[in-house]
Design an enzyme around this catalytic site. Sequence first.
Site, mmCIF file in Angstrom:
data_model
loop_
_atom_site.group_PDB
_atom_site.id
_atom_site.type_symbol
_atom_site.label_atom_id
_atom_site.label_comp_id
_atom_site.label_asym_id
_atom_site.label_seq_id
_atom_site.Cartn_x
_atom_site.Cartn_y
_atom_site.Cartn_z
ATOM 1 N N LYS A 118 81.882 43.279 104.054
ATOM 2 C CA LYS A 118 81.101 42.047 104.283
ATOM 3 C C LYS A 118 80.841 41.826 105.775
ATOM 4 C CE LYS A 118 84.119 39.301 102.279
ATOM 5 N NZ LYS A 118 85.211 40.209 101.881
ATOM 6 N N ARG A 121 85.013 31.246 98.378
ATOM 7 C CA ARG A 121 86.052 32.137 97.884
ATOM 8 C C ARG A 121 86.837 31.530 96.720
ATOM 9 N NH1 ARG A 121 87.301 35.487 102.816
ATOM 10 N NH2 ARG A 121 89.090 36.745 102.329
ATOM 11 N N ARG A 141 92.132 50.423 109.494
ATOM 12 C CA ARG A 141 91.097 49.652 110.185
ATOM 13 C C ARG A 141 91.533 49.209 111.589
ATOM 14 N NH1 ARG A 141 88.200 44.570 107.299
ATOM 15 N NH2 ARG A 141 90.205 43.547 107.445
ATOM 16 N N ARG A 163 94.246 44.085 112.596
ATOM 17 C CA ARG A 163 94.513 42.712 112.176
ATOM 18 C C ARG A 163 95.915 42.620 111.595
ATOM 19 N NH1 ARG A 163 89.438 40.768 108.665
ATOM 20 N NH2 ARG A 163 91.144 40.037 107.379
ATOM 21 N N ARG A 171 96.276 39.883 99.633
ATOM 22 C CA ARG A 171 94.861 39.502 99.773
ATOM 23 C C ARG A 171 94.077 39.937 98.537
ATOM 24 N NH1 ARG A 171 93.747 42.400 105.109
ATOM 25 N NH2 ARG A 171 91.560 41.896 104.789
#
Length: 225
Positions: free
Chosen positions: A21, A96, A134, A167, A178
């Site tokens: 996203k 969400r 990531r 992160r 998550r």
Amino acid sequence: MENPGGPPLALILFGPPGSGKGTQAKLLKKCLEVPHISTGDMLREHVDSDDDLGREVRNGMEAGLLVSDELVNRLVVERLKRPDAANGFILDGYPRTLQQAAFLSNLLDSKGVRPVVVHLLVDYNRIISRLSGRLQCPVCGTVYNLSTKPPKVDNKCDNEGATLVSRPDDSPDVVRHRLEEYDVQTRPLLEYFSKSGNAFYPVKGSGIPPQAIAEQICGLVMQKQ
Ligand code: ADP
């Protein structure tokens, strides 16, 4: 975001964590010429500046849990008042929950903005590998991945030369939380969107370069809504 003869558009990028996203929003804001509004980025800015709101949400975010609807809705209302959002915007990571979706629907109605939902489809295994490797540039926001898109120089941003950071919520345990939050709280929105009668486009979010995915989405959004 030009919608000739029609109302401004809100492009809602929908999908699980790691579906791309944020990457798509950064590419799409150039093609659609509207701001990228990421609730995750807004919340992280508060956490980084260690203000009251940041201190309120830090622990939950680091555990991979959603923050309260009331708080996120308030952030979005304030952000949409800024003049750059007058001609449309891209929403990344919002809504969400069903409560957020209902709230947004009223808000967009009151502003005369039409929602267009793009659902990024990416399989579960790819999500895990994307999130686990990531790294992000703290200056320009470019996202790298150790296996699929490594930086040219180890741990440095290709554009800025800044040291890349990961992160805190990308650790394996937190990623699991998550994804659970997504399954329980967010996935049910698919049914909500399909019943709402809004424009809804499923788009394959892997297998072709991000730029090609963005071009496809841009084409879908620019066609008459
Ligand atoms: P991702 O989609 O990869 O999980 P985000 O940057 O969108 O990442 O979100 C990071 C975290 O910020 C979420 O795990 C959650 O704690 C919080 N957050 C972001 N957007 C929302 C939202 N709309 N409602 C509740 N919490 C949110």
